[in-house]
Design an enzyme around this catalytic site. Structure first.
Site, mmCIF file in Angstrom:
data_model
loop_
_atom_site.group_PDB
_atom_site.id
_atom_site.type_symbol
_atom_site.label_atom_id
_atom_site.label_comp_id
_atom_site.label_asym_id
_atom_site.label_seq_id
_atom_site.Cartn_x
_atom_site.Cartn_y
_atom_site.Cartn_z
ATOM 1 N N HIS A 145 0.787 -1.462 -0.233
ATOM 2 C CA HIS A 145 0.117 -0.255 -0.315
ATOM 3 C C HIS A 145 0.877 0.875 -0.270
ATOM 4 O O HIS A 145 0.689 2.252 -0.774
ATOM 5 C CB HIS A 145 -0.905 0.267 0.711
ATOM 6 C CG HIS A 145 -1.909 -0.589 0.561
ATOM 7 N ND1 HIS A 145 -1.924 -2.271 1.166
ATOM 8 C CD2 HIS A 145 -3.434 -0.470 0.395
ATOM 9 C CE1 HIS A 145 -3.630 -2.434 0.635
ATOM 10 N NE2 HIS A 145 -4.701 -1.324 0.584
ATOM 11 N N HIS A 201 1.637 -4.030 10.065
ATOM 12 C CA HIS A 201 2.541 -3.358 9.166
ATOM 13 C C HIS A 201 4.085 -2.790 10.647
ATOM 14 O O HIS A 201 3.274 -2.502 11.342
ATOM 15 C CB HIS A 201 3.132 -2.612 7.961
ATOM 16 C CG HIS A 201 2.197 -3.454 6.715
ATOM 17 N ND1 HIS A 201 3.479 -4.144 5.733
ATOM 18 C CD2 HIS A 201 1.471 -3.567 5.905
ATOM 19 C CE1 HIS A 201 3.033 -4.564 4.720
ATOM 20 N NE2 HIS A 201 1.845 -4.142 5.105
#
Length: 168
Positions: A107, A146
């Protein structure tokens, strides 16, 4: 993959700070919305608008963007499946990630490609797209999928792919 101990310690501490507080549910709700802007449809809408409303420059933007993503996507898959860094599992996660590994953040890479792309053709939008790209990356940490180092690597990776595509 195990990261060097100082990086892993920092990643764990930063993630714990971001995820283990009484506002984490509210922050995650906002982060989910921010993260969704990096899923891809917004990129397509922007490309179509650029193509339609700014014909010559818009077409160049679309070709450069497609080239950057054609470079990024296969390298991303190879890198992610070679490094095999596990996602944070000892802290809350507010979404189910689409794959098993965390490094780099796809992303974030995509958002930084788009920010660099948009800024190179429409510099007057830099004030909007760079904070947006940073928020995409941070949202991935705030959602618990993450570590911050995954975001940093994703940002550098996305910028490198854009720069390489710009050379062609």
């Amino acid at each position: 993959m195990m990261m060097p101990a100082p990086i892993q310690r920092f990643d764990n501490a930063f993630s714990a700070m971001c995820l283990c507080h009484r506002y984490s549910q509210a922050v995650a709700a906002f982060s989910r919305h921010v993260s969704r802007t990096g899923d891809g449809p917004l990129y397509l809408i922007f490309a179509l608008c650029a193509w339609w409303f700014d014909s010559a420059q818009g077409r160049e933007l679309v070709v450069t963007g497609l080239t950057a993503f054609a470079i990024e996507l296969p390298l991303y898959v190879v890198l992610k499946n070679s490094v095999k860094r596990s996602r944070p599992s000892h802290l809350p996660s507010f979404i189910t990630p689409s794959d098993k590994y965390s490094l780099p953040s796809g992303h974030t890479a995509a958002a930084f490609i788009m920010a660099a792309l948009i800024t190179s053709y429409y510099p007057e939008l830099a004030w909007l797209v760079w904070p947006w790209a940073l928020l995409i990356g941070l949202s991935r940490v705030l959602l618990g999928v993450h570590y911050i180092s995954d975001i940093l690597v994703g940002a550098v990776f996305g910028l490198a792919c854009f720069e390489f595509a710009s050379l062609s």
